[in-house]
Design a protein around this motif. Structure first.
Motif, PDB file in Angstrom:
ATOM      1  N   GLY A  35       0.813  -1.212   0.000  1.00  0.00           N
ATOM      2  CA  GLY A  35       0.000   0.000   0.000  1.00  0.00           C
ATOM      3  C   GLY A  35       0.841   1.253   0.000  1.00  0.00           C
ATOM      4  O   GLY A  35       0.551   2.224  -0.718  1.00  0.00           O
ATOM      5  N   SER A  53      -3.620  -1.028   5.102  1.00  0.00           N
ATOM      6  CA  SER A  53      -3.162  -1.579   3.816  1.00  0.00           C
ATOM      7  C   SER A  53      -3.902  -1.082   2.587  1.00  0.00           C
ATOM      8  O   SER A  53      -3.494  -1.418   1.468  1.00  0.00           O
ATOM      9  CB  SER A  53      -3.261  -3.113   3.852  1.00  0.00           C
ATOM     10  N   ALA A 106      -4.661   1.540  -0.025  1.00  0.00           N
ATOM     11  CA  ALA A 106      -4.270   2.809  -0.636  1.00  0.00           C
ATOM     12  C   ALA A 106      -5.459   3.388  -1.386  1.00  0.00           C
ATOM     13  O   ALA A 106      -6.122   2.687  -2.154  1.00  0.00           O
ATOM     14  CB  ALA A 106      -3.091   2.604  -1.583  1.00  0.00           C
ATOM     15  N   LEU A 149      -3.569   6.113   3.145  1.00  0.00           N
ATOM     16  CA  LEU A 149      -3.556   4.700   3.486  1.00  0.00           C
ATOM     17  C   LEU A 149      -4.587   4.511   4.580  1.00  0.00           C
ATOM     18  O   LEU A 149      -4.538   5.181   5.624  1.00  0.00           O
ATOM     19  CB  LEU A 149      -2.174   4.276   3.988  1.00  0.00           C
TER      20      LEU A 149
END
Length: 323
Positions: A129, A258, A260, A254
């Motif tokens: 991410g 995890s 993005a 983020l």
């Protein structure tokens, strides 16, 4: 990998020790081999014996250190530096769980002693991410960066899956969510923003003898102003967090360790279509971390959090907790 796996020893068989052990065996057996594990708790050792019967359970920390190339220290924070010095004195590399320590002066001395022979387990160093955020930023999604925002919230502290360790995780001496969780996002701010300075903070301790329940802080990461807020009891989730960087062209973030995401023109957030929830991504990230440990042992360049970076994060964390 073409080189032989490096020998990894583990001190501490709690949640983090068991998690990395599982990743080493299932995801990275070509990278590291487990030389042995030890925990002072007989119950913890019995749990490891049942779950991982083939892993050597050694008599003490000294035996684990003697058997390994790198020592992973997954014990409570106040013990980190003692085990780290044992490993360094034996010529072994150190891979330490975060936070680096709780005593800032002693941590500074340790970092000076260690040179480049250690690293700290901040998995954002290996995060898919974070790699996506970095790519988006490089492609101009943010433009000229202007601000970092960090938000963390918990239904309870410790989180439901940590209650077995509540004795130290909810104590002021070495526990609390600032050390355990906020430190990750301070590290991320350091990596993507720059040196952490200019801290102003408050921390609330409404329950006698227990860790913080609310924090608020401002600081600077490189040239970027950053704001931080953390609370217990303000969400129904075990754990909710956001790290966001905004600029004149847009924003990326983020979410929940995890995922993005980037902000669209209408203000909505669009996740990376390849993003995975943390529980699915974690083993893959830990493999990358273990690849870094192998490089550290061999004296090669690695991407792991350095001791110097971890010390900078620790200085911010302890400053926040002093309020």
């Amino acid at each position: 990998m073409t080189a032989n796996p490096v020998a990894l020893g583990i001190v501490g068989a709690g949640i983090m020790g068991e998690r990395l052990l599982g990743a080493a065996l299932s995801q990275a057996s070509d990278v590291v081999r487990i030389a042995g594990i030890w925990d002072p708790s007989a119950e913890a050792m019995a749990r490891i014996a049942a779950a991982f019967p083939g892993v050597p359970r050694l008599a003490d920390a000294a035996a684990v250190t003697a058997a390994c190339d790198a020592l992973y220290i997954a014990s409570p924070p106040s013990s980190h530096l003692g085990y780290g010095r044992m490993a360094l004195a034996s010529g072994k590399a150190v891979f330490c769980e975060k936070p680096l320590a709780v005593d800032v002066a002693d941590a500074r001395a340790f970092v000076a002693e260690a040179g480049g022979r250690g690293a700290v387990n901040f998995p954002f160093a290996s995060s898919f991410g974070v790699a996506t955020l970095t790519r988006w930023i490089g492609e101009g999604a943010v433009g000229t960066a202007r601000h970092i925002t960090i938000e963390v919230a918990f239904a309870t502290w410790p989180r439901s899956w940590q209650m077995d360790a509540a004795g130290w995780l909810d104590g002021r001496a070495q526990g609390g969510f600032t050390r355990e969780v906020v430190s990750h996002f301070l590290f991320l701010s350091r990596r993507l923003g720059g040196p952490l300075t200019g801290l102003k903070a408050t921390a609330d301790y409404p329950e006698v003898g227990r860790s913080e329940r609310r924090i608020a802080a401002t600081l600077t990461a490189g040239a970027l102003p950053a704001t931080l807020a953390g609370n217990v009891g303000t969400t129904a989730k075990d754990d909710h967090n956001i790290w966001m960087i905004e600029g004149e062209a847009g924003a990326v973030r983020l979410r929940d360790w995890s995922i993005a995401e980037r902000r669209m023109a209408d203000g909505s957030w669009q996740p990376d279509p390849e993003a995975l929830p943390n529980e699915k991504m974690r083993p893959l990230v830990l493999r990358r971390q273990l690849e870094g440990v192998a490089a550290l042992v061999r004296g090669e360049a690695h991407h792991l959090a350095t001791l110097a970076e971890a010390l900078e994060v620790q200085e911010m964390v302890e400053g926040i907790l002093k309020g």
